[in-house]
Design an enzyme around this catalytic site. Structure first.
Site, mmCIF file in Angstrom:
data_model
loop_
_atom_site.group_PDB
_atom_site.id
_atom_site.type_symbol
_atom_site.label_atom_id
_atom_site.label_comp_id
_atom_site.label_asym_id
_atom_site.label_seq_id
_atom_site.Cartn_x
_atom_site.Cartn_y
_atom_site.Cartn_z
ATOM 1 N N ILE A 136 -61.423 -17.022 123.573
ATOM 2 C CA ILE A 136 -62.470 -16.156 124.136
ATOM 3 C C ILE A 136 -61.873 -14.823 124.559
ATOM 4 C CG2 ILE A 136 -64.029 -15.857 126.112
ATOM 5 C CD1 ILE A 136 -64.689 -18.822 125.911
ATOM 6 N N ARG A 139 -61.182 -12.790 121.445
ATOM 7 C CA ARG A 139 -62.379 -12.327 120.747
ATOM 8 C C ARG A 139 -63.102 -11.245 121.536
ATOM 9 N NH1 ARG A 139 -64.671 -11.994 115.659
ATOM 10 N NH2 ARG A 139 -66.097 -10.348 116.254
ATOM 11 N N GLU A 140 -63.163 -11.399 122.846
ATOM 12 C CA GLU A 140 -63.955 -10.471 123.652
ATOM 13 C C GLU A 140 -63.299 -9.102 123.795
ATOM 14 O OE1 GLU A 140 -66.917 -10.724 124.621
ATOM 15 O OE2 GLU A 140 -67.336 -12.851 124.359
ATOM 16 N N SER A 141 -61.996 -9.068 123.962
ATOM 17 C CA SER A 141 -61.383 -7.760 124.249
ATOM 18 C C SER A 141 -59.998 -7.589 123.629
ATOM 19 C CB SER A 141 -61.269 -7.571 125.765
ATOM 20 O OG SER A 141 -60.389 -8.532 126.341
ATOM 21 N N TYR A 328 -70.435 -17.071 116.982
ATOM 22 C CA TYR A 328 -69.497 -16.759 118.063
ATOM 23 C C TYR A 328 -68.859 -18.048 118.577
ATOM 24 C CZ TYR A 328 -67.519 -15.442 122.542
ATOM 25 O OH TYR A 328 -66.652 -15.272 123.595
#
Length: 414
Positions: A136, A139-141, A328
């Site tokens: 996570i 993927r997010e940042s 996602y």
């Protein structure tokens, strides 16, 4: 008085449209925004415990950002967007570009050792495994390396004033004001994505207030600058949303042609042993783990018959709570597996599907709704209810089930 004719009305509409994009109309919109802040948003912020000083600091110099997507200007009516701005809802296979997946998995493996002690403590306290948290974060940042350039109050203020989902963004901008009032971060340092998501884990402000965690023990949850706080906050969110310790997220499987792709969805669960009895097998050739056989599983086919298929567990839908997209959640689970077990891709391949405008998918959905199918709303997004409704309609009409929208289906159903 004679009513205006059609051409007069069209001319008036065109004139208004031109006016909205002139400097004088921009000034007028800014004035409307300021009036809305003072007369509408401020009373709600005050009732939430926000001081006038904090409120004014948050919106100092802020004007509506009309470059943001999904806005409805004064005098316009909301409509289904023609294009899809979020990658999570475009063609499924494109979301799994190998260089993107490898960037997350390689970065995750590098950080697994670096943050090993913190990740072990997180697993003990929340039950969430390291691979999931790292996937996570990546993927997010990009593990904190991605640019998060927007002023959160510009984004959230604009969307609360002009977006199609005003009430949702109103709640978020009020939560951001509460964050600023509590001194958790100064207004100008509160950077977000174009959708208003904050910091390295990309939390909306309401999620920050509920789930942000202090992982480094300094007394505050800094999801912009602290890796330990970011990891602890991601795990805190998943635990609060029902992560089941000891269960996997899911397994890639083969689905025989006699098993309908319309059986997909979280409301059509069966014990994994029952799915196995129907002929569904893991692609590895290994049996499902014994403890998983007794648990409930759900068929998940994000591209219908045009891509890999999966049996997923309740933990998959906890990942969907983090971001409401099948691909996602699948990306996170798949990347987590590759971080822990090695860089092996899916066994199944993704066909070149998608490419439809969001408005075309919405037209297909409305056609299915008119025939009595539950597509989950005509929003232009091909979620599981739309996919299985397509499969049911295809079966009813003697067609091969694909369970995914295409141009020919749009033409027949719109």
């Amino acid at each position: 008085m004679r009513r205006p004719g059609l051409w007069q009305l069209l001319a008036l509409a065109l004139a208004l449209s031109i006016c909205l994009h002139t400097p004088s109309s921009a000034a007028s919109l800014n004035q409307q925004f300021r009036a809305w802040l003072d007369a509408d948003l401020w009373p709600s912020a005050k009732a939430s415990g926000v001081s006038r000083k904090t409120f004014d600091a948050a919106f100092a110099g802020i004007t509506p950002n009309l470059d943001l997507p999904d806005l409805v200007l004064p005098g316009e009516l909301p409509a289904t967007p023609k294009t899809q701005h979020q990658a999570e809802f475009r063609s499924p296979g494109n979301y799994f570009a190998e260089n993107t997946v490898r960037g997350v998995t390689a970065g995750g493996r590098n950080r697994a050792a670096q943050y090993g002690e913190a990740l072990s403590a997180i697993k003990r306290s929340t039950g969430v495994p390291a691979g999931i948290v790292l996937a996570i974060w990546g993927r997010e940042s990009g593990f904190g390396n991605a640019k998060i350039p927007h002023d959160a109050f510009e984004v959230l203020g604009t969307k609360a004033f002009l977006a199609t989902r005003k009430e949702m963004f109103r709640e978020e901008v009020l939560a951001a004001l509460v964050m600023a009032e509590r001194g958790q971060i100064s207004p100008r340092a509160m950077k977000s994505s174009w959708a208003g998501a904050l910091g390295q884990p990309q939390f909306m402000p309401t999620s920050y207030l509920k789930y942000a965690a202090d992982g480094d023990g300094d007394g505050r949850a800094d999801i912009w600058n602290s890796e330990a706080d970011t990891l602890a906050s991601i795990a805190s969110y998943l635990k609060a949303h029902g992560w089941v310790a000891g269960r996997d997220w899911g397994f890639e499987v083969t689905v025989p042609s006699n098993v309908s792709c319309a059986l997909e969805g979280p409301d059509r669960g069966r014990k994994i042993s029952e799915w196995a009895a129907m002929g569904i097998e893991r692609v590895s050739g290994r049996p499902f783990p014994e403890h998983e056989m007794r648990g409930e599983g759900y068929l998940m086919m994000p591209a219908g018959r045009h891509g890999p298929a999966f049996l997923v567990t309740p933990n998959f839908y906890v990942l969907k709570d983090y971001n409401e997209s099948d691909v996602y959640a699948l990306f996170v689970g798949h990347a987590a597996d590759r971080i822990v077990y090695g860089d092996k891709g899916f066994s199944g391949s993704w066909d070149k599907v998608g490419g439809l405008d969001r408005s075309d998918v919405a037209a297909l959905q409305r056609g299915l709704e008119s025939l009595g199918h539950d597509v989950g709303g005509a929003d232009g997004l091909a979620g599981f209810k739309t996919r299985r409704s397509i499969g049911d309609w295809q079966a009813q009409n003697g067609l091969k089930q694909t369970c995914f929208p295409d141009a020919s289906l749009v033409k027949r159903l719109r």
